[in-house]
Design a protein around this motif. Structure first.
Motif, PDB file in Angstrom:
ATOM      1  N   UNK A  10       0.843  -1.201   0.000  1.00  0.00           N
ATOM      2  CA  UNK A  10       0.000   0.000   0.000  1.00  0.00           C
ATOM      3  C   UNK A  10       0.873   1.244   0.000  1.00  0.00           C
ATOM      4  N   UNK A  11       0.261   2.382  -0.247  1.00  0.00           N
ATOM      5  CA  UNK A  11       1.016   3.634  -0.264  1.00  0.00           C
ATOM      6  C   UNK A  11       1.507   4.023   1.129  1.00  0.00           C
ATOM      7  N   UNK A  12       0.956   3.405   2.176  1.00  0.00           N
ATOM      8  CA  UNK A  12       1.382   3.691   3.548  1.00  0.00           C
ATOM      9  C   UNK A  12       2.468   2.733   4.034  1.00  0.00           C
ATOM     10  N   UNK A  13       2.738   1.686   3.272  1.00  0.00           N
ATOM     11  CA  UNK A  13       3.726   0.689   3.691  1.00  0.00           C
ATOM     12  C   UNK A  13       5.153   1.220   3.544  1.00  0.00           C
ATOM     13  N   UNK A  14       6.049   0.701   4.348  1.00  0.00           N
ATOM     14  CA  UNK A  14       7.444   1.148   4.284  1.00  0.00           C
ATOM     15  C   UNK A  14       8.108   0.738   2.971  1.00  0.00           C
ATOM     16  N   UNK A  15       7.612  -0.322   2.337  1.00  0.00           N
ATOM     17  CA  UNK A  15       8.166  -0.778   1.057  1.00  0.00           C
ATOM     18  C   UNK A  15       7.285  -0.362  -0.122  1.00  0.00           C
ATOM     19  N   UNK A  16       6.604   0.789  -0.001  1.00  0.00           N
ATOM     20  CA  UNK A  16       5.649   1.263  -1.007  1.00  0.00           C
ATOM     21  C   UNK A  16       6.239   1.380  -2.401  1.00  0.00           C
ATOM     22  N   UNK A  17       7.535   1.624  -2.529  1.00  0.00           N
ATOM     23  CA  UNK A  17       8.173   1.772  -3.840  1.00  0.00           C
ATOM     24  C   UNK A  17       8.294   0.444  -4.592  1.00  0.00           C
ATOM     25  N   UNK A  18       7.993  -0.664  -3.925  1.00  0.00           N
ATOM     26  CA  UNK A  18       8.064  -1.980  -4.561  1.00  0.00           C
ATOM     27  C   UNK A  18       6.819  -2.303  -5.382  1.00  0.00           C
ATOM     28  N   UNK A  19       5.825  -1.440  -5.359  1.00  0.00           N
ATOM     29  CA  UNK A  19       4.612  -1.661  -6.162  1.00  0.00           C
ATOM     30  C   UNK A  19       4.976  -1.637  -7.648  1.00  0.00           C
ATOM     31  N   UNK A  32       3.882   6.090 -12.543  1.00  0.00           N
ATOM     32  CA  UNK A  32       2.746   5.853 -11.651  1.00  0.00           C
ATOM     33  C   UNK A  32       2.804   4.407 -11.204  1.00  0.00           C
ATOM     34  N   UNK A  33       2.776   4.199  -9.898  1.00  0.00           N
ATOM     35  CA  UNK A  33       2.797   2.845  -9.353  1.00  0.00           C
ATOM     36  C   UNK A  33       1.380   2.357  -9.091  1.00  0.00           C
ATOM     37  N   UNK A  34       1.225   1.059  -8.979  1.00  0.00           N
ATOM     38  CA  UNK A  34      -0.074   0.413  -8.778  1.00  0.00           C
ATOM     39  C   UNK A  34      -0.800   0.936  -7.534  1.00  0.00           C
ATOM     40  N   UNK A  35      -0.058   1.347  -6.531  1.00  0.00           N
ATOM     41  CA  UNK A  35      -0.668   1.815  -5.286  1.00  0.00           C
ATOM     42  C   UNK A  35      -1.002   3.306  -5.317  1.00  0.00           C
ATOM     43  N   UNK A  36      -0.896   3.943  -6.496  1.00  0.00           N
ATOM     44  CA  UNK A  36      -1.291   5.331  -6.647  1.00  0.00           C
ATOM     45  C   UNK A  36      -0.187   6.345  -6.422  1.00  0.00           C
ATOM     46  N   UNK A  37       1.017   5.900  -6.143  1.00  0.00           N
ATOM     47  CA  UNK A  37       2.146   6.804  -5.920  1.00  0.00           C
ATOM     48  C   UNK A  37       2.733   7.232  -7.252  1.00  0.00           C
ATOM     49  N   UNK A  38       3.053   8.524  -7.354  1.00  0.00           N
ATOM     50  CA  UNK A  38       3.813   9.026  -8.488  1.00  0.00           C
ATOM     51  C   UNK A  38       5.262   9.076  -8.011  1.00  0.00           C
ATOM     52  N   UNK A  39       6.116   8.308  -8.666  1.00  0.00           N
ATOM     53  CA  UNK A  39       7.524   8.206  -8.302  1.00  0.00           C
ATOM     54  C   UNK A  39       8.338   8.981  -9.324  1.00  0.00           C
ATOM     55  N   UNK A  40       9.134   9.942  -8.837  1.00  0.00           N
ATOM     56  CA  UNK A  40       9.937  10.783  -9.717  1.00  0.00           C
ATOM     57  C   UNK A  40      11.350  10.235  -9.842  1.00  0.00           C
ATOM     58  N   UNK A  41      12.020  10.542 -10.953  1.00  0.00           N
ATOM     59  CA  UNK A  41      13.355   9.990 -11.202  1.00  0.00           C
ATOM     60  C   UNK A  41      14.385  10.454 -10.174  1.00  0.00           C
ATOM     61  N   UNK A  42      14.130  11.553  -9.473  1.00  0.00           N
ATOM     62  CA  UNK A  42      15.058  11.992  -8.430  1.00  0.00           C
ATOM     63  C   UNK A  42      14.774  11.316  -7.096  1.00  0.00           C
ATOM     64  N   UNK A  43      13.892  10.322  -7.091  1.00  0.00           N
ATOM     65  CA  UNK A  43      13.449   9.495  -5.965  1.00  0.00           C
ATOM     66  C   UNK A  43      12.444  10.196  -5.051  1.00  0.00           C
ATOM     67  N   UNK A  44      11.955  11.358  -5.432  1.00  0.00           N
ATOM     68  CA  UNK A  44      10.863  11.976  -4.694  1.00  0.00           C
ATOM     69  C   UNK A  44       9.570  11.259  -5.020  1.00  0.00           C
ATOM     70  N   UNK A  45       8.562  11.447  -4.173  1.00  0.00           N
ATOM     71  CA  UNK A  45       7.285  10.758  -4.363  1.00  0.00           C
ATOM     72  C   UNK A  45       6.128  11.698  -4.072  1.00  0.00           C
ATOM     73  N   UNK A  46       5.032  11.489  -4.770  1.00  0.00           N
ATOM     74  CA  UNK A  46       3.771  12.150  -4.491  1.00  0.00           C
ATOM     75  C   UNK A  46       2.783  11.045  -4.125  1.00  0.00           C
ATOM     76  N   UNK A  47       2.310  11.068  -2.891  1.00  0.00           N
ATOM     77  CA  UNK A  47       1.401  10.027  -2.409  1.00  0.00           C
ATOM     78  C   UNK A  47      -0.031  10.339  -2.826  1.00  0.00           C
TER      79      UNK A  47
END
Length: 66
Positions: A10-19, A32-47
């Motif tokens: 889930x987007x709240x899990x500590x391993x959320x980037x594994x989606x 865009x990850x399956x759990x709804x997170x937008x993952x940026x190439x600089x490793x930032x995230x939008x939940x």
């Protein structure tokens, strides 16, 4: 809801980037990850709730003189 087996974290899990990636836009620098997170190439995230996670992994290697 995640259709994958096993389910993506889930987007709240500590391993959320594994989606799994469901949409990739490398030319724009995000995915865009399956759990709804937008993952940026600089490793930032939008939940999904609008929270922002600042970049948190080094993206450049230091060049050392040997």
């Amino acid at each position: 809801m995640c259709p994958h087996e096993p389910s993506c974290p889930s987007s709240a899990a500590s391993d959320r980037e594994a989606a799994r990636t469901v949409a990739a836009h490398p030319e724009q620098g995000w995915s865009l990850l399956c759990n709804g997170i937008v993952l940026f190439e600089d490793t930032g995230e939008l939940l999904p709730d609008g929270a922002v996670i600042a970049p948190h992994r080094p993206t450049d290697l230091a060049i050392s003189a040997a």
